[in-house]
Write an enzyme that holds these catalytic residues in place. Structure first.
Site, short mmCIF file in Angstrom:
data_model
loop_
_atom_site.label_atom_id
_atom_site.label_comp_id
_atom_site.label_asym_id
_atom_site.label_seq_id
_atom_site.Cartn_x
_atom_site.Cartn_y
_atom_site.Cartn_z
N LYS A 196 0.84 -1.20 0.00
CA LYS A 196 0.00 0.00 0.00
C LYS A 196 0.87 1.26 0.00
O LYS A 196 0.53 2.25 -0.63
CB LYS A 196 -0.93 0.01 1.22
CG LYS A 196 -2.08 -0.99 1.11
CD LYS A 196 -2.92 -0.95 2.37
CE LYS A 196 -3.91 -2.09 2.44
NZ LYS A 196 -4.50 -2.24 3.77
N LYS A 207 -9.90 -11.42 -13.01
CA LYS A 207 -10.65 -11.53 -11.76
C LYS A 207 -11.54 -10.30 -11.55
O LYS A 207 -11.07 -9.17 -11.70
CB LYS A 207 -9.66 -11.67 -10.60
CG LYS A 207 -10.28 -11.63 -9.22
CD LYS A 207 -9.18 -11.56 -8.16
CE LYS A 207 -9.70 -11.56 -6.75
NZ LYS A 207 -10.22 -10.38 -6.17
N LYS A 222 -13.17 -4.51 -7.64
CA LYS A 222 -13.41 -3.05 -7.65
C LYS A 222 -12.24 -2.34 -8.28
O LYS A 222 -12.40 -1.37 -9.00
CB LYS A 222 -13.53 -2.53 -6.21
CG LYS A 222 -14.83 -2.75 -5.56
CD LYS A 222 -14.85 -2.09 -4.19
CE LYS A 222 -13.87 -2.71 -3.20
NZ LYS A 222 -14.20 -4.06 -2.72
P1 ADP Z 1 -12.24 -6.34 -4.50
O1 ADP Z 1 -11.22 -7.19 -5.22
O2 ADP Z 1 -13.40 -6.02 -5.37
O3 ADP Z 1 -11.62 -5.11 -3.85
P2 ADP Z 1 -12.23 -7.36 -1.82
O4 ADP Z 1 -10.74 -7.55 -1.86
O5 ADP Z 1 -12.80 -6.25 -0.99
O6 ADP Z 1 -12.79 -7.23 -3.32
O7 ADP Z 1 -12.87 -8.74 -1.40
C1 ADP Z 1 -13.92 -8.91 -0.49
C2 ADP Z 1 -14.22 -10.39 -0.44
O8 ADP Z 1 -14.75 -10.85 -1.71
C3 ADP Z 1 -12.98 -11.26 -0.18
O9 ADP Z 1 -13.36 -12.35 0.66
C4 ADP Z 1 -12.59 -11.79 -1.55
O10 ADP Z 1 -11.94 -13.04 -1.48
C5 ADP Z 1 -13.96 -11.93 -2.25
N1 ADP Z 1 -13.80 -11.68 -3.70
C6 ADP Z 1 -13.46 -10.51 -4.29
N2 ADP Z 1 -13.42 -10.61 -5.64
C7 ADP Z 1 -13.73 -11.90 -5.92
C8 ADP Z 1 -13.85 -12.65 -7.15
N3 ADP Z 1 -13.66 -12.09 -8.33
N4 ADP Z 1 -14.18 -13.96 -7.05
C9 ADP Z 1 -14.39 -14.53 -5.85
N5 ADP Z 1 -14.30 -13.89 -4.66
C10 ADP Z 1 -13.98 -12.59 -4.67
#
Ligand code: ADP
Ligand code: TRP
Length: 322
Positions: free
Chosen positions: A113, A192, A195
């Site tokens: 970060k 994948k 956000k």
């Molecule tokens: P992002 O990648 O959108 O920022 P986060 O890191 O906040 O998402 O993830 C929140 C939760 O959602 C975590 O438990 C993560 O493993 C799950 N998650 C996020 N993106 C995916 C995805 N594309 N497929 C499966 N699980 C996901």
């Protein structure tokens, strides 16, 4: 009885990847009669990156509404905003004073970060200590997290062991629970869904906007008549994660036979999302326009969470000589 605890950052409206990868499996786990689940919205952690109050309020509500809309039982389990149990900040201070500086300085998530973000604040640095306080305050046994959080869990265990060693048995030593089965949901561009990549599907969007996002899923340019390979198609790969096995085999057949265009597949995916998530979409919309109802659900959990938190804190204060 196992106590399962996890924090969910309030950093946006949960997307299809979050729902299939995290929300639904966690809700499933919380249904087991022998488990007691503590799920909270890590809205204090969100201050390390998000500074705008309106955005914060909206994200907190959206995350809470999504969990409730998908059926998280807020009577059997505890669901709360981290910020509404301020005892966690007091415990975080105590733990800060037991955490070696180099342990935090070497954390990969901090290094990562601090290279990427313009605002490298002290909150980012002590983030893992607040996370340790989140877990230890409630004496959790298991903490379901993604692999990226494993190091934070190791730090939590180290801090708890150090405290127990100096002051006698106080904290339960928690274990990380990594779900290897979790499927990675692809985004509209095939990488994948996240956000951070702006490639996500927000299933709570109004119909027309949802259709527009689904229409923007990237495909190759084979003509309608051509037979197509379902396994390399983003539309099919998202469809199969939501559909039942009959729907999936029918869609597979359409691709392999030809005479079925990507426009048809996208329309089918749209209709599947609308029908499969109809009640969650409706409940989400209701909760977002009725924040008082949402608040009421959270307050129930917060009241119970505070009672647990105060118990742990009085024990800790006594051990520390306060
Ligand atoms: P992002 O990648 O959108 O920022 P986060 O890191 O906040 O998402 O993830 C929140 C939760 O959602 C975590 O438990 C993560 O493993 C799950 N998650 C996020 N993106 C995916 C995805 N594309 N497929 C499966 N699980 C996901
Ligand atoms: N750091 C976690 C994440 O970014 C969120 C979190 C905060 C958490 N406190 C926690 C997760 C306690 C598990 C337990 O996803």
């Amino acid at each position: 009885m196992a106590r399962i605890l996890t924090g969910i950052q309030s950093s946006g409206v949960p997307h299809l990847g979050n729902i299939l990868g995290a929300i639904l499996p966690a809700i499933e786990m919380s249904r087991a009669p022998e488990n007691e689940s503590f799920f909270f919205i890590a809205d204090l952690h969100s201050l390390t990156t998000i500074k705008d109050a309106e955005i914060r309020r909206h994200h907190i509500n959206a995350v809470a509404a999504a969990w409730i809309a998908f059926g998280f039982d807020t009577d059997k389990n505890l669901f709360y905003r981290q910020s509404m149990v301020p005892e966690v900040c007091e415990l975080a201070w105590y733990l800060n004073c037991l955490t070696p500086f180099p342990m935090l300085a070497n954390a990969h998530s901090f290094k990562d970060k601090s290279e990427k973000l313009a605002d490298v604040n002290a909150g980012l640095f002590t983030y893992p200590v607040l996370m340790a306080a989140d877990i230890l305050l409630y004496q959790a046994n298991f903490v379901p997290v993604g692999k990226d959080q494993l190091q934070h869990l190791e730090m939590t265990r180290d801090i708890a062991q150090k405290f127990n060693h100096i002051y006698g048995d106080t904290f339960v030593i928690p274990e990380a629970k990594i779900d290897e089965q979790v499927k990675i949901v692809p985004g509209i561009d095939g990488q994948k869904m996240s956000k951070s990549y702006q490639n996500f599907i927000d299933i709570f969007l109004p119909d027309k906007e949802l259709l527009k996002v689904i229409k923007s899923i990237v495909t190759d340019s084979l003509p309608l008549e051509a037979a197509k390979d379902p396994d390399t198609c983003n539309v099919y790969n998202i469809f199969k994660l939501i559909a039942d096995s009959d729907q999936t085999s029918a869609m597979r057949k359409n691709y392999l036979e030809g005479g079925y265009g990507y426009g048809h597949a996208k329309q089918a995916l749209y209709e599947l999302i609308i029908s499969k998530f109809a009640s969650a979409r409706e409940e989400f919309g209701f909760l977002m326009s009725n924040p008082a109802t949402l608040n009421h659900q959270l307050e129930k959990g917060e009241k119970r969470a505070r009672a647990y938190a105060q118990d742990t804190l009085s024990l800790v204060r006594e051990k520390l000589g306060y």
